[in-house]
Design an enzyme around this catalytic site. Structure first.
Site, short mmCIF file in Angstrom:
data_model
loop_
_atom_site.label_atom_id
_atom_site.label_comp_id
_atom_site.label_asym_id
_atom_site.label_seq_id
_atom_site.Cartn_x
_atom_site.Cartn_y
_atom_site.Cartn_z
NE ARG B 16 -14.07 3.99 0.79
CZ ARG B 16 -13.12 3.22 1.29
NH1 ARG B 16 -11.99 3.06 0.64
NH2 ARG B 16 -13.26 2.65 2.46
CB SER B 43 -8.46 3.13 -1.52
OG SER B 43 -7.51 2.32 -0.88
CD GLU B 64 -0.83 10.98 -7.52
OE1 GLU B 64 0.25 11.59 -7.76
OE2 GLU B 64 -0.90 10.07 -6.67
CG PHE B 89 -3.06 11.72 -3.27
CD1 PHE B 89 -2.40 12.60 -2.41
CD2 PHE B 89 -3.36 10.46 -2.79
CE1 PHE B 89 -2.05 12.23 -1.12
CE2 PHE B 89 -3.01 10.08 -1.50
CZ PHE B 89 -2.36 10.96 -0.66
CG HIS B 115 -10.00 8.13 0.75
ND1 HIS B 115 -10.47 7.39 -0.31
CD2 HIS B 115 -9.63 7.24 1.69
CE1 HIS B 115 -10.37 6.10 -0.02
NE2 HIS B 115 -9.88 5.98 1.20
CG ASP B 123 -4.92 6.53 6.07
OD1 ASP B 123 -4.29 5.77 6.84
OD2 ASP B 123 -5.37 6.16 4.97
CD GLN B 127 -2.53 9.76 2.97
OE1 GLN B 127 -2.79 9.03 2.02
NE2 GLN B 127 -1.35 10.35 3.11
NE ARG B 173 -10.92 4.61 4.94
CZ ARG B 173 -11.14 4.15 6.16
NH1 ARG B 173 -11.79 4.88 7.04
NH2 ARG B 173 -10.70 2.95 6.53
#
Lengths: 273, 322
Positions: B16, B43, B64, B89, B115, B123, B127, B173
């Site tokens: 990322r 993030s 989104e 998402f 992620h 998380d 997620q 991540r």
């Protein structure tokens, strides 16, 4: 394209467009006449008088963009685009047939002069916002016009895009809600009420006009006011009648998504003579 | 154990971070590049692009579906939009818009999901995207990329911007070991053979590529010669590399941080079935959702280590001999 601004002339074109819509859907034996007839004056006024566009040069960079977010009402869009010269009139009766450029819902693969493939409700305003943002980045005078159904705005994405348009001051977009009060399963008020419509859009930060969506001079005035509105996007609530112009289709949920029979077609064309 | 392979696998940044860095390079190089994010720019690492090119960065809020379709509208007007959020998402909540406003009209939209997988850690499953590759591959006409390290991500982001058409990039991540040298060439759709081998082929993507390299070292010490191939492109698949591996090694292990029933593995199996028979084993998530925990704990618990890949390779080799 040379603009036509005379309301009487535009009204005559609207009547002709309604006849073509009825003929196309009858021939196709399926389709959505009610919402095509309610949106007729909106599309005729836009394409004949308001939009800056050039059917001979459909990809002109600075053209205004038109998106029919309620894509199921494409018969009126096809009729108006053919009237402008974007696509052949003599193929309108191939609507919904295999290989036709006039697909059941707008499909840019078959008719590249369209700005967007629509049909899944709730997405057109976001697409229009993207095009309006691109115009601003390019310092282009292009504006985006998006026609939504009043049932369509039950989709949550419409309100995501409404928030975005106000937050980012997208003042080169106009949303037109075709408020014909009927959706597939019945009356909007009975399925999932959307009122108070004007207050909703106003509270989301849009400049709102609530007008007679069949009165051409009123539509012309509203689009002019939208063009002068700076700093916020404009929503025109066009009060319309589903099935407008054909007595037995008017305010009749049955003709949201049903083709007229041959007899009904003949009757309708007589009324639209 | 001394490494048989040439790979030192030194610690590197998360993909990322590499994505965010590459976006800034793109922003400088190409004024048509625009970026949209949905309240996760810190993030997803798109924030730096936003800071440097504020007029080309659009914060969409936690919405989104709208973000994806606005991106499609920008693409239809000639921009090169990157829409980004957590993979769970942007892909799951934006899927319908990716289908109708991007895939179907074939617009030049780039969707980037960070992620991905379970290595996001604490998380937890809401997620974690363990189905994004499957969803992305089910979008007709989409290109689907899953880079394994910093160099791969950087080069593939640039390749994505050059490529015309809808495209998805999967990012993670967790920090990833460095696999590639800065001069490595990447071509969309062309898998990269990292380790030569003749007994079994380890096909991996994303974070699992480094584990597959480590597994090849373990297997080498046992006398098993394992080929390692990085499938940075999930779609279109490098069919030649698969057919060659099937023919020459007769056994293939596919490792991915994804549901095992719908990701890279089943796509490879389809090509194997169509080209040349081979024994296959699969490393992935098996019909469940993970949980909170540190990335390392989760990778251990759910079987994403070199030892797991090596064990699968041993099984494959044993089955081949039967």
């Amino acid at each position: 394209m040379k603009k036509k601004s005379n309301p009487a002339e535009l009204a005559a074109i609207a009547k002709q467009m309604r006849r073509e819509v009825i003929e196309m859907i009858t021939e196709a034996k399926s389709g959505h006449p009610g919402g095509s007839l309610s949106a007729t004056e909106i599309l005729v006024t836009l394409f004949m008088d308001v939009l800056r566009h050039d059917p001979a040069n459909p990809k002109w960079k600075d053209r205004d963009r038109f998106i029919l977010s309620k894509g199921h009402c494409c018969p009126i869009l096809y009729a108006v685009m053919a009237e402008c010269g974007y696509c052949p009139k003599d193929q309108l009766n191939t609507l919904r047939k295999l290989g036709s450029i006039y697909q059941g819902h707008p499909d840019v693969r078959f008719l590249p002069a369209l700005e967007a493939s629509t049909g899944s409700l709730g997405e057109g305003l976001s697409l229009g916002l993207g095009m309006a943002l691109a115009a601003k980045l390019d310092k282009s005078p292009a504006r985006a016009y998006v026609v939504l159904g009043d049932g369509e705005i039950q989709e949550g994405q419409v309100w995501e895009s409404a928030m975005f348009g106000a937050m980012h001051h997208v003042d080169n977009i106009v949303a037109i809600v075709d408020h014909n009060k009927i959706q597939l399963d019945g009356f909007v008020a009975d399925i999932m009420a959307v009122e108070p419509l004007a207050e909703k859009w106003r509270s989301f930060g849009w400049h709102v006009m609530d007008i007679d969506g069949h009165d051409i001079p009123t539509l012309q005035k509203a689009f002019a006011e939208a063009a002068e509105t700076k700093g916020k996007p404009t929503c025109i609530i066009a009060e319309t009648i589903k099935g407008k112009g054909v007595s037995f289709m008017e305010n009749n949920p049955k003709f949201h998504g049903m083709a007229p029979t041959k007899d009904e077609c003949a009757l309708a064309l007589k009324e639209l003579a | 154990m001394p490494a048989k392979t040439k790979y030192e696998l030194k610690p590197g940044p998360a993909t990322r971070e590499s994505f965010g860095k590459a976006l800034v390079e793109l922003g400088t190089a190409n004024p048509a590049v625009v970026v949209l994010d949905a309240d996760l720019s810190k993030s997803t690492y798109t924030a730096e692009f936003g800071k440097q090119f504020p007029e080309r960065f659009f914060e969409c809020g936690i919405a989104e579906a709208n973000m994806v379709a606005i991106g499609a509208g920008l693409a239809a007007s000639g921009k090169i939009p990157f829409v980004s959020s957590f993979s769970a998402f942007v892909m799951n909540k934006g899927f319908e818009q990716l289908r109708v406003t991007a895939a179907f009209p074939n617009v030049n939209l780039k969707a980037v999901g960070t992620h991905s997988g379970i290595s996001i850690g604490e998380d937890g499953p809401s997620q974690m995207s363990i189905e994004d590759l499957s969803l992305a591959c089910s979008l007709a006409g989409f290109v689907v990329l899953s880079p394994a390290d910093d160099v791969a991500m950087t080069k593939l982001v640039h390749a994505a911007a050059k490529y015309f058409g809808p495209l998805f990039i999967r990012a993670g991540r967790a920090k990833c070991p460095v696999i590639y040298g800065a001069d490595q060439k990447f071509e969309i759709g062309k898998a990269i053979e990292l380790v030569e081998g003749t007994d079994v082929t380890l096909i991996a993507t994303g974070l699992l590529v480094a584990e597959a390299i480590r597994a090849a070292d373990i297997l080498e010490a046992e006398g098993i010669s394992a080929r390692v191939i990085d499938f940075h492109t999930i779609k279109p698949l490098d069919r030649d590399a698969i057919a060659k591996a099937a023919k020459e090694t007769g056994a293939i292990v596919v490792a991915e941080e994804h549901l095992v029933d719908s990701g890279l593995g089943v796509r490879i199996a389809q090509v194997v079935a169509e080209t040349h028979p081979a024994i296959m084993e699969f490393i992935g998530i098996h019909n469940t959702y993970a949980e909170s925990g540190s990335p390392d704990e989760l990778l251990d618990k759910y079987g994403f280590r070199a030892s797991n890949v090596a064990a699968a390779a041993r099984r494959a080799v044993a089955r081949k001999k039967k």
